[in-house]
Design a protein around this motif. Structure first.
Motif, short mmCIF file in Angstrom:
data_model
loop_
_atom_site.label_atom_id
_atom_site.label_comp_id
_atom_site.label_asym_id
_atom_site.label_seq_id
_atom_site.Cartn_x
_atom_site.Cartn_y
_atom_site.Cartn_z
N GLY A 53 28.64 30.77 18.96
CA GLY A 53 29.70 31.15 20.05
C GLY A 53 30.62 30.55 20.66
N VAL A 104 30.51 36.82 20.41
CA VAL A 104 28.99 36.51 20.13
C VAL A 104 28.32 37.86 19.87
CG1 VAL A 104 26.89 35.69 21.23
CG2 VAL A 104 28.84 34.39 21.84
N LEU A 136 23.04 37.47 22.62
CA LEU A 136 22.84 36.33 23.52
C LEU A 136 21.50 36.26 23.70
CD1 LEU A 136 23.91 34.04 25.44
CD2 LEU A 136 23.61 35.85 27.31
N SER A 150 16.87 31.65 16.53
CA SER A 150 18.41 31.53 16.55
C SER A 150 18.76 30.92 15.20
CB SER A 150 18.87 30.46 17.64
OG SER A 150 18.82 29.26 17.30
N GLN A 162 24.30 33.00 20.57
CA GLN A 162 24.27 32.01 21.59
C GLN A 162 23.06 31.91 22.40
OE1 GLN A 162 27.69 32.00 24.39
NE2 GLN A 162 26.89 30.67 25.56
N HIS A 198 21.15 31.07 25.88
CA HIS A 198 21.45 30.60 27.08
C HIS A 198 20.34 29.76 27.79
CE1 HIS A 198 23.01 30.68 31.28
NE2 HIS A 198 23.62 31.89 31.10
N LYS A 226 21.98 35.49 34.17
CA LYS A 226 22.23 35.40 32.67
C LYS A 226 23.01 36.73 32.14
CE LYS A 226 18.85 31.80 32.13
NZ LYS A 226 17.59 31.46 31.33
N ALA A 241 26.39 37.71 29.99
CA ALA A 241 26.62 38.41 28.83
C ALA A 241 27.61 39.61 29.12
CB ALA A 241 25.17 38.94 28.35
N ILE A 248 29.19 40.53 25.51
CA ILE A 248 28.25 40.44 24.26
C ILE A 248 27.69 41.52 24.19
CG2 ILE A 248 26.41 39.04 23.51
CD1 ILE A 248 27.66 36.53 25.13
N VAL A 265 21.73 41.78 24.07
CA VAL A 265 21.12 40.47 24.82
C VAL A 265 19.54 40.61 24.06
CG1 VAL A 265 19.95 39.63 26.63
CG2 VAL A 265 22.18 40.30 26.70
#
Lengths: 453, 453
Positions: free
Chosen positions: A38, B348, B351, B366, B377, B379, B388, B392, B397, B400
């Motif tokens: 990212g 990205v 997220l 991840s 990415q 968070h 959050k 995004a 992004i 999520v």
């Protein structure tokens, strides 16, 4: 005409085409990995106001800087990518979203004394994560996992990421009652690998440190081994100094998370001698060494800092980042035979050789081939056939496609595999499919191979 | 602490992250296309010996150059990529293989008066093909086909590559008995589009040209239309001047080959007013204009030259090349709404939002996602869920992934499509496959869309 001797400045890297291809492949791998985490690409100017670049002031660096005036503007060429990042974040703060992740691969300039393997113009490859007011400790654990994936993807296996924590060190120095000499002590213990334990003891003595403190400090930095062993050994200092305890907690959190990221124990370890200068880093610090060439020093270093842009803004912008001195690393990898020259595909997939009268058909075929994603060069020059084949050989082009009257009549092309010498005549579409398959098989190799030591 | 105001030099481009992504996408497209034609990447230093860079001497350019001394070395920052290429080829001649094809996308420096849309540090994207002693005319036809594929691949359709031939022009001036005034005449006819025919006639008169010659020249440059029409019209001058005849033959060969390359008539044409300066080009010359914005001038220019490196070597190194002023072009495309901001995929893909206690599982997921090629990415920050999601949103992004106790128990992840608001819970592997598919669908879009005029 009076001629000027063509020459390149000493300390300014300039690669031959084949090496440049390898260097591009390394940069592309870095970019690809950084983007998997990212990070946004960033590109700041090479030239900045000298006042802005030198806001921090700068001792050694200032002497090396390329600085000059144009009109009445005092200019300087960037000497790293961190100061431009600080300026960028301070300047565009309202338009950025935090945590702000950026990578930058760019040239920096330092007028160092020129010597073998030292460069005055060189690439740095930096990643940083910047928080707005706060930044979670887990970012400090992600950084080594990115280093790990980067080197793994390049093909490098025999390296070790070594981490330490600045709070742990500073807290320990407070424990010793020698906080005032922290800077000197860090400088000395940083040399442990180079000069050995007894020389370190001697230098610490010259610093005026009490024998008991020297003994304690040497015991501390001699604490080596697996992560769990070191973390266990550090427990005995716990509960005596708040800063130390915070550092130990951070180090433990980071070490556990690094394991969760899948970084194996052989590529990662705690090293209590790593300090990385004094005034900037405040948490986890990193160094990375080649297991077979420790003498080269760190090839990828960085750490956590609490205040990126204090010279430009009163906003608190903590961050964590690492930097690779890419030009130097590439030079070393070449010198130590880490680069697998067969891993980078040839710049051209197929060289088209049209015979007399076949040029327009060759042109049209080349367009079809490029539409299919192939990299094609037509040899237009009036040269003997043998000279054209030699050209393909020297450029290491894997296939030559020959197109003459007979082939055109059959809507086919004579395809020669330059490595094996095999030749076959295939209809256009089959030839294209064949080449696509060959290209696919030749790509995806890793650029670096650990040499047998 | 005394603070320095963070600022960037005027005329030095610095992009915000989203724009930088677009610029990177443009550069990547250029590289991809150039490499499809067998061009090698080249990277020469930004700094060179002033004596080497200024070997040609240089009027206007010399005033703009960033030149300074360090120690007793007289240095200059490169002001184009052609002079460094000439130096490179002269210097490394024995190690290069000819024809040598190279591209270079790099920053150059010109201390021009700063004004809107003019840059002092800017990217040029150059390709050149250099021959050793000779270079076939067909290379001159390939160049426009590369320009065509480059712009097509970017998504630009409404442009025209205009070509002319310097031998044809010079031969025609000889025919008029005005060879001595060729330079002035080229300068004047080059302005036809801007000032119109009657102003051109007036200026030619002031030059002292005879009315009959003016009449003939104006008839010549007024010759417009389809390629075949112009080539036909030019027949009537044939057989009177050897240089003209050679030029006409070259122009005919190039035009026919360009068609064979598949460049459609609407993107290509002969324009007899194009001259491109005097002293360098010797054959085909190119300019490229946006059909809807002719006022911008040429966005991609170049031509054939017979002697690349005469200032450095007595070897005859003919070549052909073009250059795109990339920073300016990008600025214009943005200003004129050519950039389709939805075309560049988000930085990205997903997220990851770990809930309390789910951090190590998120980290491990991840890693799995990145192994599958996704850009992920996590968070990490201690923020409210809403903050959050807003992050995004602001970073655009597209997905999520929410991971909490319940999800971990089911080895699944809550996947939210940020564009549609749809949410579904999918087992890890299914979620990864789903995201891979979504990413694939979002890539491959063209960066530029011709705006509706």
């Amino acid at each position: 005409m009076e001629r000027i001797k063509p020459r390149t400045l000493s300390g300014f890297a300039e690669l031959l085409p084949e090496q440049q291809l390898q260097f591009q492949a390394v940069m592309a791998t870095l970019e690809q990995v950084y983007r998997q985490y990212g990070f946004y690409p960033l590109d700041t100017p090479v030239l900045e106001y000298a006042e802005v670049l030198l806001a921090k002031g700068g001792g050694e660096t200032e002497k090396q800087i390329y600085r000059f005036s144009k009109g009445d503007t005092d200019l300087a060429m960037r000497f790293d990518l961190t100061v431009p990042l600080a300026k960028y974040v301070a300047l565009y703060y309202p338009q950025l979203h935090f945590p702000f992740r950026r990578y930058q691969i760019g040239k920096v300039y330092r007028g160092e004394r020129a010597q073998r393997g030292r460069f005055r113009e060189f690439y740095q490859a930096d990643i940083d994560i910047i928080g707005d007011g706060a930044l979670d400790i887990l970012n400090e654990a992600e950084i080594p996992s990115i280093i790990y994936r980067t080197f793994q993807t390049l093909g490098l296996n025999r390296f070790k990421i070594r981490i330490n924590n600045r709070k742990l060190l500073s807290g320990f120095f407070q424990l010793l009652g020698a906080a005032g000499q922290a800077g000197d002590m860090m400088r000395i213990i940083d040399k442990l690998d180079k000069i050995g334990l007894s020389a370190v003891q001697k230098e610490l003595g010259e610093l005026g440190l009490a024998p008991a403190a020297i003994h304690e400090l040497c015991a501390f930095i001699s604490c080596k081994g697996e992560t769990a062993v070191i973390l266990q050994a550090l427990q005995r200092y716990r509960g005596k100094n708040e800063l130390f305890d915070t550092g130990l907690q951070e180090l433990t959190t980071v070490a556990e998370a690094i394991a969760a990221f899948g970084v194996p124990e052989e590529n990662f370890g705690i090293d209590l001698t790593i300090a990385r200068g004094l005034d900037y880093y405040t948490g986890t610090v990193y160094e990375t060494t080649l297991l077979d060439h420790p003498e080269i020093g760190s090839i990828c270093s960085g750490g956590r800092y609490d205040n990126l842009a204090g010279y430009y803004t009163d906003r608190q912008l903590p961050g964590v980042g690492i930097s690779i001195g890419l030009t130097r690393l590439f030079y070393i990898l070449n010198e130590k035979n880490y680069i697998d020259s067969s891993s980078v595909p040839s710049n051209v997939d197929v060289l088209l050789l049209p015979m007399e009268g076949a040029m327009h058909e060759a042109i049209s075929l080349s367009t079809q081939m490029r539409d299919a994603g192939l990299r094609v060069q037509i040899h237009y020059e009036k040269k003997k056939f043998k000279a054209k084949m030699a050209y393909a050989d020297r450029l290491q082009i894997p296939y030559v496609a020959i197109l003459g009257e007979d082939e055109i009549a059959a809507q086919a092309v004579g395809l020669k595999n330059m490595a094996t010498g095999e030749q076959q005549t295939l209809p256009y579409l089959q030839a294209i499919a064949y080449l696509q398959k060959a290209v696919k098989a030749a790509t995806g190799k890793k650029i670096i191979s650990d040499p047998i030591s």
